[in-house]
Structure formats: C-alpha cells, structure tokens
Design a protein around this motif. Structure first.
Motif, PDB file in Angstrom:
ATOM      1  N   HIS A   1      14.529  45.601 -46.538  1.00 19.76           N
ATOM      2  CA  HIS A   1      15.587  44.587 -46.636  1.00 19.76           C
ATOM      3  C   HIS A   1      15.884  43.931 -45.292  1.00 19.76           C
ATOM      4  O   HIS A   1      16.731  43.042 -45.216  1.00 19.76           O
ATOM      5  CB  HIS A   1      16.877  45.213 -47.178  1.00 19.76           C
ATOM      6  CG  HIS A   1      16.821  45.559 -48.633  1.00 19.76           C
ATOM      7  ND1 HIS A   1      16.694  44.621 -49.631  1.00 19.76           N
ATOM      8  CD2 HIS A   1      16.866  46.766 -49.260  1.00 19.76           C
ATOM      9  CE1 HIS A   1      16.679  45.227 -50.808  1.00 19.76           C
ATOM     10  NE2 HIS A   1      16.773  46.528 -50.617  1.00 19.76           N
ATOM     11  N   ASP A   2      15.200  44.358 -44.237  1.00 24.57           N
ATOM     12  CA  ASP A   2      15.498  43.832 -42.913  1.00 24.57           C
ATOM     13  C   ASP A   2      15.123  42.356 -42.827  1.00 24.57           C
ATOM     14  O   ASP A   2      14.169  41.887 -43.459  1.00 24.57           O
ATOM     15  CB  ASP A   2      14.715  44.626 -41.850  1.00 24.57           C
ATOM     16  CG  ASP A   2      15.174  44.316 -40.438  1.00 24.57           C
ATOM     17  OD1 ASP A   2      16.149  44.939 -39.991  1.00 24.57           O
ATOM     18  OD2 ASP A   2      14.564  43.441 -39.798  1.00 24.57           O
ATOM     19  N   LYS A   3      15.866  41.610 -42.005  1.00 22.61           N
ATOM     20  CA  LYS A   3      15.632  40.167 -41.866  1.00 22.61           C
ATOM     21  C   LYS A   3      14.258  39.855 -41.277  1.00 22.61           C
ATOM     22  O   LYS A   3      13.770  38.740 -41.391  1.00 22.61           O
ATOM     23  CB  LYS A   3      16.721  39.540 -40.989  1.00 22.61           C
ATOM     24  CG  LYS A   3      18.128  39.664 -41.545  1.00 22.61           C
ATOM     25  CD  LYS A   3      19.131  38.898 -40.723  1.00 22.61           C
ATOM     26  CE  LYS A   3      19.229  39.386 -39.297  1.00 22.61           C
ATOM     27  NZ  LYS A   3      19.617  40.794 -39.194  1.00 22.61           N
TER      28      LYS A   3
ATOM     29  N   ASN B   1      28.095  42.016 -43.199  1.00 22.90           N
ATOM     30  CA  ASN B   1      27.138  42.920 -43.832  1.00 22.90           C
ATOM     31  C   ASN B   1      27.206  42.819 -45.352  1.00 22.90           C
ATOM     32  O   ASN B   1      28.221  42.427 -45.928  1.00 22.90           O
ATOM     33  CB  ASN B   1      27.401  44.367 -43.416  1.00 22.90           C
ATOM     34  CG  ASN B   1      27.229  44.596 -41.932  1.00 22.90           C
ATOM     35  OD1 ASN B   1      26.480  43.886 -41.263  1.00 22.90           O
ATOM     36  ND2 ASN B   1      27.930  45.583 -41.394  1.00 22.90           N
ATOM     37  N   HIS B   2      26.105  43.226 -45.977  1.00 20.62           N
ATOM     38  CA  HIS B   2      26.029  43.384 -47.425  1.00 20.62           C
ATOM     39  C   HIS B   2      25.662  44.841 -47.684  1.00 20.62           C
ATOM     40  O   HIS B   2      24.982  45.458 -46.848  1.00 20.62           O
ATOM     41  CB  HIS B   2      24.947  42.442 -47.993  1.00 20.62           C
ATOM     42  CG  HIS B   2      24.880  42.425 -49.487  1.00 20.62           C
ATOM     43  ND1 HIS B   2      24.196  43.382 -50.212  1.00 20.62           N
ATOM     44  CD2 HIS B   2      25.420  41.574 -50.399  1.00 20.62           C
ATOM     45  CE1 HIS B   2      24.305  43.120 -51.498  1.00 20.62           C
ATOM     46  NE2 HIS B   2      25.041  42.030 -51.647  1.00 20.62           N
TER      47      HIS B   2
ATOM     48  N   HIS C   1      19.107  49.695 -38.014  1.00 15.58           N
ATOM     49  CA  HIS C   1      19.847  49.227 -39.178  1.00 15.58           C
ATOM     50  C   HIS C   1      19.629  50.143 -40.375  1.00 15.58           C
ATOM     51  O   HIS C   1      20.539  50.344 -41.198  1.00 15.58           O
ATOM     52  CB  HIS C   1      19.433  47.802 -39.525  1.00 15.58           C
ATOM     53  CG  HIS C   1      19.929  46.780 -38.545  1.00 15.58           C
ATOM     54  ND1 HIS C   1      19.499  45.464 -38.553  1.00 15.58           N
ATOM     55  CD2 HIS C   1      20.823  46.868 -37.531  1.00 15.58           C
ATOM     56  CE1 HIS C   1      20.105  44.803 -37.584  1.00 15.58           C
ATOM     57  NE2 HIS C   1      20.911  45.635 -36.950  1.00 15.58           N
TER      58      HIS C   1
ATOM     59  N   GLY D   1      22.126  45.498 -46.875  1.00 14.18           N
ATOM     60  CA  GLY D   1      21.534  45.180 -45.578  1.00 14.18           C
ATOM     61  C   GLY D   1      22.562  44.681 -44.578  1.00 14.18           C
ATOM     62  O   GLY D   1      23.541  44.016 -44.945  1.00 14.18           O
ATOM     63  N   LYS D   2      22.316  44.996 -43.314  1.00 16.42           N
ATOM     64  CA  LYS D   2      23.218  44.621 -42.239  1.00 16.42           C
ATOM     65  C   LYS D   2      22.952  43.174 -41.803  1.00 16.42           C
ATOM     66  O   LYS D   2      21.801  42.751 -41.656  1.00 16.42           O
ATOM     67  CB  LYS D   2      23.016  45.582 -41.057  1.00 16.42           C
ATOM     68  CG  LYS D   2      23.957  45.369 -39.879  1.00 16.42           C
ATOM     69  CD  LYS D   2      23.674  46.415 -38.806  1.00 16.42           C
ATOM     70  CE  LYS D   2      24.405  46.100 -37.513  1.00 16.42           C
ATOM     71  NZ  LYS D   2      25.843  46.359 -37.623  1.00 16.42           N
ATOM     72  N   ASN D   3      24.035  42.429 -41.593  1.00 16.98           N
ATOM     73  CA  ASN D   3      23.965  41.050 -41.077  1.00 16.98           C
ATOM     74  C   ASN D   3      23.136  40.124 -41.967  1.00 16.98           C
ATOM     75  O   ASN D   3      22.520  39.172 -41.479  1.00 16.98           O
ATOM     76  CB  ASN D   3      23.388  41.032 -39.655  1.00 16.98           C
ATOM     77  CG  ASN D   3      24.278  41.707 -38.650  1.00 16.98           C
ATOM     78  OD1 ASN D   3      25.496  41.760 -38.812  1.00 16.98           O
ATOM     79  ND2 ASN D   3      23.684  42.264 -37.603  1.00 16.98           N
ATOM     80  N   MET D   4      23.146  40.373 -43.276  1.00 20.71           N
ATOM     81  CA  MET D   4      22.299  39.575 -44.167  1.00 20.71           C
ATOM     82  C   MET D   4      22.932  38.247 -44.562  1.00 20.71           C
ATOM     83  O   MET D   4      22.251  37.365 -45.079  1.00 20.71           O
ATOM     84  CB  MET D   4      21.967  40.384 -45.427  1.00 20.71           C
ATOM     85  CG  MET D   4      21.122  41.629 -45.159  1.00 20.71           C
ATOM     86  SD  MET D   4      19.546  41.285 -44.330  1.00 20.71           S
ATOM     87  CE  MET D   4      18.678  40.402 -45.611  1.00 20.71           C
TER      88      MET D   4
END
Length: 359
Positions: free
Chosen positions: A319-321, A145-146, A250, A149-152
């Motif tokens: 910010h989501d992927k 994570n960052h 997220h 954002g999660k899992n970025m």
C-alpha cells in the motif's frame, strides 16, 4: 539566526532557525494577514499557544485557536473536519492564515487543511519538534493517514514561511528528541557522508541538546531538503530519496498501531532494514549496516523492528506510495552517503532481509 531559502516552481519562502523566534513579529509580518487561526494540540497549547497568540494579537492580527488531540493516531479525517468546522464557524476566508504550531502531525494535517479549505489558503509552519524542524515542516508535503496506509490522502502545498524556534526543543521529551534524530541521520546517509562522520563525532553533545550544534543540525538538514525540493517539488525523481527507511517504517507504524511506535523510531528500524536490503543487492556490506545501527543506538533509537508475519510486512508495503505499476520500489543505498531507487521484483530479497524479523 540562520536563514534557509526554499525555491520551488510553485512558491519560494524562507526558513528561519534560531532561539527565541516566537517573540519576533517581524518574521511573521510579511506573510500573515489580518486574521489567523493557530492550530495546535493539547500538549503544545499550554507551552507556546499563549506566547504566539499574544505576539500576533499585540500586532493587530485577529487570532482564534483550534486545539486537536495529540498523537499520530489522530492524523485523520476527524481532526481534519474539526479544523474545517472551526474555520467555517469563525467565517475564515481565503485571506485567513492557518498557523501550524506543533510537530509533524500538526504540520501535515494543517497543511492539508490549508490546501483544501476554499481551494487553498495561506499557512505558516511553526515546528516545535526536532523531527518537524529538520524534515516535515519543509517542502510542502501535507497529508492525513488512512487505516490502510500512512499519508495516503494529501497534497503538495508549500507554506508561506517556516519559523523553527530552537527553544521549543528544550521542552521535548527525550523519546521525541531521539525520534527527530532518525531523520537527521537519514539525511547523512542519503546524501552527505561527511555529515555522517560529523554526526558520529558530535552525537553525544547533540543528544544533550547543545544549542550551537542543534542550530547546525537543523540548518544543514533544511538546506539539504531545500535543495532537493527545488529540483523535484512533487516527488517525481530525486525527492523520493527522502523516503529512505520509510517503506519499512510505515509498515511498522501500521502494524503496531499509529502512535505506538513514533515515526522516527519506525524510520530508524526501517533504515537499518533498508541497509540490509542494500546488502542483499550487493551495494553495502555488513560493516556498513553495523555502522548505521550503532549511530541509531547512540541516538537512543531502535535498530531492529518488531516481529510480525512476512505476509503482513508485504501487505503493508504493497500500500506504500512508492509502489508503481504493481512493483515495489525501495530507497536503498548505493553506498553510505548515496541513495538510489531500487525496484524489487524478486521477493526472496525481501524474505532474506526480513528473515530475522518475522514470526
């Protein structure tokens, strides 16, 4: 024991599902080298580290351990560097096998370490939570994570093997078990309405950790994910459907602070929001959403999110992927049992979806 095979363009591997598998070296033997690092956390280590370490050592594998702190808030670059430091200190080379012993945080972090250490070393997933057994250990999505954002920060990197020992589920706290059920229900909603009806029929016994039903649940979800990953390994199309509820979820995790809401809890509330958005798009009705919310409640999961400002919701989701070319993309439901990708340009749809959950 049940076996599911994952076939991808980059790599094919087995998933073994059953009770007592941590005592069976024959499952590991074809996929492990002479040296292995078992990477786990401070919660799992007292439960299963010695058992797995003894199994490998007794069969000629040189083993060392790396124990991380436990929690989503530690799925970060500091934990990643702790892994790198230990690997370098133990002179790990490209033939050293990394073994992820734990839940989704361990699996994702170790997988990313394996993908990047010396440009790629073999790793094995040994998931010990329901969430990781049915979802995160399968398919090769690795990440940390960052703060934004999660899992970025991550990579697509497939394991050599997944060993899901159902005995580990009996040591799970009830809250963690429920969190795993969020992903199980997600699979039913996005691709198998018959499985949804089966879950509704058996939910009470599943929540009591009935071994036979758990084996069916884990195998069914793994097979669904294996089929999707085989078709779309790097999430260019249908694999995105697996993110049902995750864009909203997220945002909840980021807003509340990683670890305060478990991932599965945030996904549950996020999936109900995805159903509400589907209502706004005209593909579901209120009765459909109520049916979904009821199943989450039966799994002791939240069906409503926390309240925070609309601007904060939108900031996190931007910010989501799944944002593409500046446009928000959500996984919604065309109907129960069928997911779709919806590109949202009309922000009033999101405002109406979230109107009860903003301050």
């Amino acid at each position: 024991m049940k076996t599911v095979h994952v076939h991808t363009p980059s790599h094919s591997y087995p998933i073994y599902i059953g009770a007592g598998l941590l005592g069976d070296f024959s499952l590991f033997a074809p996929h492990i080298g002479k040296k292995a690092a078992i990477i786990t956390n401070e919660t799992i280590a007292p439960l299963y580290l010695q058992q797995l370490s003894d199994l490998l050592t007794q069969n000629g594998v040189h083993v060392f351990h790396i124990i991380l702190r436990d929690g989503e808030q530690f799925k970060n670059h500091e934990s990643l560097n702790q892994i790198y430091d230990a690997l370098l200190a133990h002179h790990a080379d490209r033939k050293t096998t990394l073994i992820a012993l734990g839940g989704g945080v361990i699996g994702d972090t170790v997988g990313f370490a394996a993908a990047t250490y010396q440009r790629g070393v073999p790793f094995i997933q040994v998931p010990t939570t329901l969430l990781s057994q049915v979802d995160s250990s399968v398919g090769g999505k690795t990440a940390i994570n960052h703060p934004l954002g999660k899992n970025m920060i991550g990579a697509f990197y497939q394991p050599k093997l997944v060993v899901a020992d159902l005995n580990t589920l009996h040591s799970l706290p009830a809250r963690e078990f429920s969190a795993g059920m969020a992903e199980v229900i997600k699979y039913a909603l996005l691709g198998d309405v018959d499985f949804l009806a089966w879950l509704e029929q058996h939910i009470n016994k599943i929540m009591q950790c009935d071994d036979e039903l758990l084996a069916q649940v884990v195998a069914h979800c793994c097979q669904m994910k294996a089929d999707i990953v085989a078709e779309d390994e790097t999430e260019q199309g249908i694999r995105a459907h697996l993110n049902l509820g995750h864009t909203f979820g997220h945002a909840i995790e980021a807003q509340m602070g990683y670890g305060n809401w478990l991932h599965g809890e945030a996904v549950a509330a996020g999936t109900v929001l995805a159903c509400r958005l589907s209502e706004q798009l005209g593909s579901l009705n209120a009765d459909d959403t109520a049916r979904v919310a009821q199943l989450f409640r039966q799994a002791n999961l939240p069906d409503t999110p926390p309240k925070f400002a609309l601007e904060q919701w939108l900031a996190h989701m931007s910010h989501d992927k799944k944002v593409e070319n500046g446009k928000m993309r959500f996984i919604t439901l065309a109907r129960l049992g069928a997911a779709q990708i919806s590109e949202i340009t009309d922000m009033s749809l999101l405002e109406k979806t979230l109107n009860k959950f903003t301050v």
